[in-house]
Design a protein around this motif. Structure first.
Motif, short mmCIF file in Angstrom:
data_model
loop_
_atom_site.label_atom_id
_atom_site.label_comp_id
_atom_site.label_asym_id
_atom_site.label_seq_id
_atom_site.Cartn_x
_atom_site.Cartn_y
_atom_site.Cartn_z
N UNK A 206 5.94 8.02 -0.60
CA UNK A 206 5.23 6.85 -0.09
C UNK A 206 5.09 5.78 -1.16
N UNK A 207 4.76 6.20 -2.38
CA UNK A 207 4.62 5.24 -3.48
C UNK A 207 5.95 4.55 -3.76
N UNK A 208 7.01 5.34 -3.81
CA UNK A 208 8.32 4.77 -4.12
C UNK A 208 8.77 3.80 -3.03
N UNK A 209 8.41 4.07 -1.80
CA UNK A 209 8.78 3.17 -0.70
C UNK A 209 8.01 1.86 -0.77
N UNK A 210 6.72 1.94 -1.14
CA UNK A 210 5.89 0.74 -1.16
C UNK A 210 5.98 -0.03 -2.48
N UNK A 211 6.09 0.72 -3.59
CA UNK A 211 6.11 0.10 -4.91
C UNK A 211 7.18 0.76 -5.76
N UNK A 212 8.45 0.43 -5.51
CA UNK A 212 9.55 1.10 -6.20
C UNK A 212 9.45 0.98 -7.72
N UNK A 213 9.61 2.11 -8.40
CA UNK A 213 9.61 2.12 -9.85
C UNK A 213 8.25 2.30 -10.50
N UNK A 214 7.17 2.25 -9.71
CA UNK A 214 5.83 2.32 -10.29
C UNK A 214 5.54 3.68 -10.91
N UNK A 215 5.93 4.75 -10.23
CA UNK A 215 5.63 6.09 -10.72
C UNK A 215 6.25 6.32 -12.11
N UNK A 216 7.52 5.99 -12.25
CA UNK A 216 8.17 6.16 -13.56
C UNK A 216 7.56 5.26 -14.60
N UNK A 217 7.24 4.04 -14.19
CA UNK A 217 6.64 3.10 -15.13
C UNK A 217 5.31 3.61 -15.66
N UNK A 218 4.48 4.18 -14.79
CA UNK A 218 3.17 4.67 -15.20
C UNK A 218 3.31 5.77 -16.26
N UNK A 219 4.25 6.67 -16.08
CA UNK A 219 4.46 7.73 -17.07
C UNK A 219 4.96 7.15 -18.39
N UNK A 220 5.94 6.24 -18.32
CA UNK A 220 6.44 5.61 -19.55
C UNK A 220 5.33 4.83 -20.25
N UNK A 221 4.51 4.14 -19.48
CA UNK A 221 3.40 3.36 -20.05
C UNK A 221 2.40 4.28 -20.74
N UNK A 222 2.06 5.39 -20.10
CA UNK A 222 1.11 6.33 -20.71
C UNK A 222 1.63 6.82 -22.06
N UNK A 223 2.89 7.21 -22.10
CA UNK A 223 3.47 7.71 -23.35
C UNK A 223 3.51 6.62 -24.41
N UNK A 224 3.90 5.41 -24.01
CA UNK A 224 4.04 4.32 -24.97
C UNK A 224 2.68 3.94 -25.56
N UNK A 225 1.67 3.82 -24.72
CA UNK A 225 0.34 3.45 -25.22
C UNK A 225 -0.27 4.55 -26.07
N UNK A 226 -0.07 5.80 -25.68
CA UNK A 226 -0.53 6.91 -26.53
C UNK A 226 0.07 6.81 -27.92
N UNK A 227 1.36 6.57 -27.96
CA UNK A 227 2.09 6.51 -29.23
C UNK A 227 1.55 5.40 -30.12
N UNK A 228 1.37 4.20 -29.55
CA UNK A 228 0.90 3.07 -30.34
C UNK A 228 -0.56 3.24 -30.76
N UNK A 229 -1.38 3.80 -29.87
CA UNK A 229 -2.78 4.03 -30.21
C UNK A 229 -2.90 4.95 -31.42
#
Length: 288
Positions: free
Chosen positions: A60-83
């Motif tokens: 459902x998420x991919x149908x409504x907001x394509x790419x968001x799920x992958x982006x959220x995981x990449x964002x979490x990892x990236x912000x953790x790393x920089x923090x």
């Protein structure tokens, strides 16, 4: 209007995506936020814990907001790393703006060492978050300061000062999943407030590209995002131009260090089959 009706709904939705990502079988694609499922409601918890329901949720998420799920995981990892890079380099305060269901103060407690963490949010969202924190094991409440700010009645400068945040101490600001929902003036005011902190302080924030607001939208998934957010009552309002971002930040007292777009963020998801949203990036800027 009651308090709960004023809290951010996207905060819980993003936490649900992190919770779903934390159950990925492939460690390379797994979201590191193993506490997210403790901060979401029962409907979301069932949707992330039960495999068939999780598959439907992600479809459902991919149908409504394509790419968001992958982006959220990449964002979490990236912000953790920089923090963690910033705190290991001497930042003594962590300020999480629009903290929502962020779990870093608790999930990364040991790695953050003696850094003091402040979570900043609207009073209604902050109250919801503190109620959810009762579900966390070993929450380390003692290391977190909660700062309420309602921009309709006050300023970020005043809220931080009243909440005990020390402007003279090197500080790292995390500003995740917020800027698209603010006006350009609100974004700039926050950046300017951060620039008044001690030399060496920094901010990590994600933003949407400004041209996603053009009509017709140049990004195939852009229109679906706008419709989905509007239906939730939290429409997107502003973006930034990556080509002029360094100058934009310099005018507000900050020096751009790094600007990670979809291609750069993809390094956090080796072998991923799902796409990553194409019109968002994560900037890292410092007080010179």
């Amino acid at each position: 209007m009651d308090g709960d009706s004023q809290r951010s709904r996207t905060a819980e939705g993003a936490a649900a995506l992190r919770a779903a990502g934390a159950r990925e079988r492939d460690p390379a694609l797994r979201n590191p936020d193993n506490l997210a499922e403790h901060l979401i409601g029962l409907r979301y918890r069932l949707g992330t814990r039960i495999p068939p329901m999780r598959a439907v949720l992600l479809w459902q998420i991919e149908r409504r907001m394509p790419g968001l799920y992958s982006y959220v995981t990449a964002r979490t990892k990236h912000l953790d790393e920089l923090l963690l890079t910033e705190t290991r380099s001497g930042a003594k305060q962590v300020v999480i703006l629009g903290a929502g269901a962020d779990s870093r103060a608790y999930r990364l407690s040991d790695a953050l060492g003696d850094a003091q963490v402040f979570e900043v949010d609207h009073p209604a969202t902050g109250a919801w978050k503190r109620e959810r924190l009762r579900n966390l094991p070993d929450a380390h409440w003692d290391r977190v300061g909660f700062v309420a700010v309602d921009f309709g009645t006050g300023t970020l400068d005043d809220a931080l000062a009243d909440g005990g945040v020390d402007r003279a101490v090197p500080t790292v600001f995390l500003w995740e999943g917020v800027t698209p929902y603010l006006t350009s003036a609100e974004v700039d005011a926050t950046l300017s407030a951060i620039a008044r902190f001690a030399t060496g302080s920094s901010v990590v924030f994600d933003y949407w590209y400004r041209d996603v607001f053009d009509r017709p939208c140049p990004y195939p998934e852009g229109e679906k995002f706008f419709r989905g957010l509007a239906a939730r009552g939290e429409p997107a309002r502003s973006g930034l131009d990556p080509a002029t971002l360094a100058d934009h930040l310099a005018e507000r007292g900050l020096r751009l260090i790094d600007n990670a777009g979809p291609r750069e963020l993809a390094r956090h998801l080796p072998g991923a089959r799902r796409p990553i949203m194409s019109f968002s990036a994560i900037a890292h800027a410092r007080v010179p």
